[in-house]
Structures are given as C-alpha cells and as structure tokens.
Write a protein that holds these residues in place. Structure first.
Motif, PDB file in Angstrom:
ATOM      1  N   MET A 236       0.814  -1.219   0.000  1.00 15.73           N
ATOM      2  CA  MET A 236       0.000   0.000   0.000  1.00 15.73           C
ATOM      3  C   MET A 236       0.846   1.266   0.000  1.00 15.73           C
ATOM      4  N   THR A 237       2.033   1.198   0.604  1.00 23.44           N
ATOM      5  CA  THR A 237       2.882   2.389   0.676  1.00 23.44           C
ATOM      6  C   THR A 237       3.931   2.419  -0.428  1.00 23.44           C
ATOM      7  N   GLY A 238       4.008   1.352  -1.236  1.00 24.82           N
ATOM      8  CA  GLY A 238       5.006   1.303  -2.294  1.00 24.82           C
ATOM      9  C   GLY A 238       6.420   1.141  -1.768  1.00 24.82           C
ATOM     10  N   SER A 239       6.557   0.595  -0.565  1.00 24.86           N
ATOM     11  CA  SER A 239       7.882   0.420   0.040  1.00 24.86           C
ATOM     12  C   SER A 239       8.579  -0.802  -0.552  1.00 24.86           C
ATOM     13  N   THR A 240       9.892  -0.743  -0.567  1.00 31.41           N
ATOM     14  CA  THR A 240      10.710  -1.857  -1.043  1.00 31.41           C
ATOM     15  C   THR A 240      11.493  -2.425   0.125  1.00 31.41           C
ATOM     16  N   PHE A 241      11.301  -3.696   0.408  1.00 29.12           N
ATOM     17  CA  PHE A 241      12.018  -4.330   1.511  1.00 29.12           C
ATOM     18  C   PHE A 241      13.522  -4.292   1.244  1.00 29.12           C
ATOM     19  N   PRO A 242      14.317  -4.133   2.306  1.00 31.42           N
ATOM     20  CA  PRO A 242      13.951  -4.156   3.714  1.00 31.42           C
ATOM     21  C   PRO A 242      13.438  -2.828   4.269  1.00 31.42           C
ATOM     22  N   ASN A 243      13.420  -1.782   3.440  1.00 28.40           N
ATOM     23  CA  ASN A 243      13.080  -0.454   3.940  1.00 28.40           C
ATOM     24  C   ASN A 243      11.577  -0.270   4.097  1.00 28.40           C
ATOM     25  N   LEU A 244      11.047  -0.864   5.145  1.00 28.32           N
ATOM     26  CA  LEU A 244       9.625  -0.716   5.465  1.00 28.32           C
ATOM     27  C   LEU A 244       9.461  -0.388   6.940  1.00 28.32           C
TER      28      LEU A 244
ATOM     29  N   SER B  13       7.121 -10.809   0.248  1.00 26.13           N
ATOM     30  CA  SER B  13       7.084  -9.527  -0.455  1.00 26.13           C
ATOM     31  C   SER B  13       5.717  -9.200  -1.042  1.00 26.13           C
ATOM     32  N   ALA B  14       4.907 -10.235  -1.348  1.00 26.69           N
ATOM     33  CA  ALA B  14       3.624 -10.003  -2.010  1.00 26.69           C
ATOM     34  C   ALA B  14       2.703 -11.196  -1.787  1.00 26.69           C
ATOM     35  N   PHE B  15       1.427 -10.999  -2.122  1.00 23.39           N
ATOM     36  CA  PHE B  15       0.439 -12.073  -2.042  1.00 23.39           C
ATOM     37  C   PHE B  15       0.346 -12.736  -3.421  1.00 23.39           C
ATOM     38  N   GLU B  16       1.245 -13.633  -3.679  1.00 25.37           N
ATOM     39  CA  GLU B  16       1.286 -14.295  -4.982  1.00 25.37           C
ATOM     40  C   GLU B  16       1.971 -15.647  -4.830  1.00 25.37           C
ATOM     41  N   GLU B  17       1.947 -16.416  -5.889  1.00 27.78           N
ATOM     42  CA  GLU B  17       2.592 -17.724  -5.868  1.00 27.78           C
ATOM     43  C   GLU B  17       4.108 -17.560  -5.871  1.00 27.78           C
ATOM     44  N   SER B  18       4.776 -18.304  -4.970  1.00 23.58           N
ATOM     45  CA  SER B  18       6.235 -18.262  -4.846  1.00 23.58           C
ATOM     46  C   SER B  18       6.766 -16.849  -4.621  1.00 23.58           C
ATOM     47  N   PRO B  19       6.286 -16.146  -3.594  1.00 25.65           N
ATOM     48  CA  PRO B  19       6.783 -14.785  -3.331  1.00 25.65           C
ATOM     49  C   PRO B  19       8.174 -14.845  -2.697  1.00 25.65           C
ATOM     50  N   GLU B  20       8.839 -13.715  -2.680  1.00 23.86           N
ATOM     51  CA  GLU B  20      10.175 -13.618  -2.083  1.00 23.86           C
ATOM     52  C   GLU B  20      10.050 -13.511  -0.564  1.00 23.86           C
ATOM     53  N   LEU B  21      10.886 -14.263   0.153  1.00 20.95           N
ATOM     54  CA  LEU B  21      10.956 -14.131   1.608  1.00 20.95           C
ATOM     55  C   LEU B  21      11.753 -12.875   1.930  1.00 20.95           C
ATOM     56  N   VAL B  22      11.155 -11.922   2.639  1.00 15.25           N
ATOM     57  CA  VAL B  22      11.807 -10.636   2.885  1.00 15.25           C
ATOM     58  C   VAL B  22      12.063 -10.367   4.370  1.00 15.25           C
ATOM     59  N   GLY B  23      11.600 -11.262   5.240  1.00 17.30           N
ATOM     60  CA  GLY B  23      11.793 -11.061   6.663  1.00 17.30           C
ATOM     61  C   GLY B  23      11.004 -12.080   7.455  1.00 17.30           C
ATOM     62  N   PHE B  24      10.935 -11.875   8.744  1.00 22.46           N
ATOM     63  CA  PHE B  24      10.128 -12.760   9.570  1.00 22.46           C
ATOM     64  C   PHE B  24       9.684 -12.041  10.836  1.00 22.46           C
ATOM     65  N   LEU B  25       8.650 -12.577  11.433  1.00 18.34           N
ATOM     66  CA  LEU B  25       8.182 -12.131  12.744  1.00 18.34           C
ATOM     67  C   LEU B  25       8.677 -13.126  13.775  1.00 18.34           C
ATOM     68  N   LEU B  26       9.090 -12.630  14.918  1.00 14.91           N
ATOM     69  CA  LEU B  26       9.519 -13.502  16.011  1.00 14.91           C
ATOM     70  C   LEU B  26       8.718 -13.157  17.254  1.00 14.91           C
ATOM     71  N   GLY B  27       8.021 -14.148  17.768  1.00 15.36           N
ATOM     72  CA  GLY B  27       7.252 -13.965  18.991  1.00 15.36           C
ATOM     73  C   GLY B  27       7.875 -14.736  20.136  1.00 15.36           C
ATOM     74  N   VAL B  28       7.550 -14.322  21.351  1.00 18.35           N
ATOM     75  CA  VAL B  28       8.019 -15.007  22.548  1.00 18.35           C
ATOM     76  C   VAL B  28       6.806 -15.395  23.389  1.00 18.35           C
ATOM     77  N   THR B  29       6.753 -16.654  23.787  1.00 17.66           N
ATOM     78  CA  THR B  29       5.682 -17.102  24.660  1.00 17.66           C
ATOM     79  C   THR B  29       6.279 -17.990  25.734  1.00 17.66           C
ATOM     80  N   SER B  30       5.473 -18.446  26.664  1.00 21.04           N
ATOM     81  CA  SER B  30       5.953 -19.347  27.703  1.00 21.04           C
ATOM     82  C   SER B  30       5.098 -20.605  27.699  1.00 21.04           C
ATOM     83  N   PHE B  31       5.711 -21.723  28.047  1.00 20.81           N
ATOM     84  CA  PHE B  31       4.947 -22.963  28.081  1.00 20.81           C
ATOM     85  C   PHE B  31       3.883 -22.919  29.176  1.00 20.81           C
ATOM     86  N   GLU B  32       4.114 -22.098  30.187  1.00 15.43           N
ATOM     87  CA  GLU B  32       3.085 -21.928  31.217  1.00 15.43           C
ATOM     88  C   GLU B  32       1.811 -21.376  30.599  1.00 15.43           C
TER      89      GLU B  32
END
Length: 283
Positions: free
Chosen positions: A57-65, A244-263
């Motif tokens: 939507m913003t026309g940004s190019t990864f990694p600059n988002l 990078s996009a909603f399409e078949e075989s898109p480019e991996l541009v990053g990841f989200l990392l979450g932290v949780t506890s087994f409790e």
C-alpha cells in the motif's frame, strides 16, 4: 453367576473405565494445547499479512519498510495470544548493512508514535492480561533512548558490532511490541536458537514453535528487575515468515519472532482449582 466371576468382571470393567477416562483426559489436553498453539500461529500469520500489505500500500521496497501503527497490530498479538512480544526483522544482505543502518536512524519516528499509541489507543487500556508483561507495566522508556546506530549482537552481556561477510544475510530487529528502542538492530540470526528456527522455517515454509528455551539477553527487555527470576522458566519462540507479495512463490523478505511461555500454552488445559499434572511434551 459365580461370585468370583462377577468380581473379576467388575474389576475388568473398572480398569477399562479408568483407561477410557485417562485416554479422554489426555486427548482433551492434546486438543486444548493444539488449539492454543494454532491460535498463536493465526495471530502471527495475520500480523505477517499486515506487514506485506503495508509494503504494497505504501510502495515500500524491503527491507526499507516501517509499518504504520505496528504498536496496534502487534499489540493485539501481545495482548491476546499468550505471546509476550512480537518483533519484525527484515532480511538485510551484508553488502547493504550500512544502507539499512542509515534507514533505521532516519525512520525511528515509529518509536515515539508507539509510545503515544500505547497510551491513547483503547485496545491497550484494557488488556486481557494473558501475558507476563503488557503495555501497562511499570517499565518506562528514557526520553533520550535511540536506536543503536549499527547492527549488533549480544556477547557476554554487551552489544557488539556485527561483523558480516559478503553473501551473509542479517535480520536486524526493527519494529517490536512492547516497545524497546534498545533492542532495535539486534541481529536475530546471530542467536543460535533463532538461526536454527529460521533454517527450519525456510525448509518447511510455515509457522513454527521452538523447543523449550530460556530467554537470555535477547529478550531481557520483557522483564522488570523483580520479574527476572521468571526468565529461567521454559519459554518458546514463535517464528512466522514475511513475504514480499500475495502471490505464488513470493520472495521471503523477513520474519516475525514472537516469545511465549509454556506456562501460558498449558494454562487452559486444567480446570480452575486443579492441582496440576506431570506430563512429557514431544513434537
């Protein structure tokens, strides 16, 4: 019928009843834990989609988002799923390291915006209290706190400049909730636990939950001084690819990392007031 036969039959039925109850109990635990984990995966997948959508939507190019209102989108993951924190890390080639650092310094305005949203956004005023830490804790950012002007990693409790080699891929922590400016630009792939999980994510192309681990220095900012004793409790990392996009075989541009506890993952398996159980968890 002979009394001995009746006694034997009753004992057999009783054992069968116990076995059935046990199997039912185990099945209910498995189902509940699986449901909780799938819920966390769904929250992470939704946030990943919002990152991709923001770039488009913003026309940004990864990694600059820099995602507008990441505090809001990520804050719901933090507040609802038992996930204590969620962070976005773009993939940066070693050759582009200096360019990324310049971008992160020039675009750190999201930090002040996150501080403002954490106060005024109604979704943050009444957390579901499902996390150990939330946006209403006692931690306060110093007004002078800024992002570290280089990509770094932890070494003996200190921030050390990340020295990369040509062809290496870095994953500097960028936007994170709850907010911690001091964690920005930490190369998440310098942590062996994250690197192993990242490699598995690439291989399987899906959301993943890590094995039990201690928090260590990487997410120390999640704890106030009086809570640091809980850092040694078994925690888990949740990783989610960003494309990078909603399409078949898109480019991996990053990841989200979450932290949780087994409790938190196991909290809903037993009824209130139960004394608990001893169990072994395997993949």
């Amino acid at each position: 019928m002979h009394p001995c036969v009746m006694k034997k039959t009753s004992l057999t039925q009783f054992v069968i009843l116990l076995v059935n109850q046990y199997n039912s109990f185990v099945a209910s635990i498995f189902s509940q834990v699986q449901l909780d984990i799938q819920f966390n995966f769904a929250l992470m997948q939704q946030t990943s989609a919002s990152v991709t959508a923001s770039a488009l939507m913003t026309g940004s190019t990864f990694p600059n988002l820099t995602q507008p209102y990441f505090e809001v989108a990520g804050g719901y993951v933090d507040g609802m799923g038992g996930i204590m924190s969620v962070a976005f890390a773009p993939l940066v080639k070693a050759e582009k390291q200096s360019e990324w650092v310049e971008y992160s310094i020039a675009n750190q305005g999201w930090i002040e915006e996150s501080k403002r949203l954490g106060v005024v956004h109604p979704g943050h005023l009444d957390q579901l209290q499902s996390t150990i830490q939330d946006h209403e804790d006692g931690r306060r950012l110093q007004e002078s706190e800024r992002v570290t002007p280089f990509i770094w990693h932890w070494e003996d409790g200190r921030k050390v400049l990340e020295v990369s080699v040509p062809g290496q891929v870095l994953a500097p922590l960028w936007q994170v909730t709850p907010l911690s400016a001091s964690a920005v630009n930490a190369n998440l792939l310098s942590d062996e636990r994250v690197a192993d999980l990242y490699a598995m994510m690439i291989e399987t192309n899906q959301s993943l939950l890590s094995k039990a681990t201690e928090i260590g220095d990487l997410f120390d900012f999640l704890f106030d001084p009086d809570e640091k004793v809980t850092k040694s409790d078994p925690h888990a990392l949740v990783i989610e690819p960003v494309y990078s996009a909603f399409e078949e075989s898109p480019e991996l541009v990053g990841f989200l990392l979450g932290v949780t506890s087994f409790e938190k993952i196991m909290d809903n398996t037993l009824k209130k007031g139960a004394n608990g159980i001893i169990c072994v968890i395997s993949d």
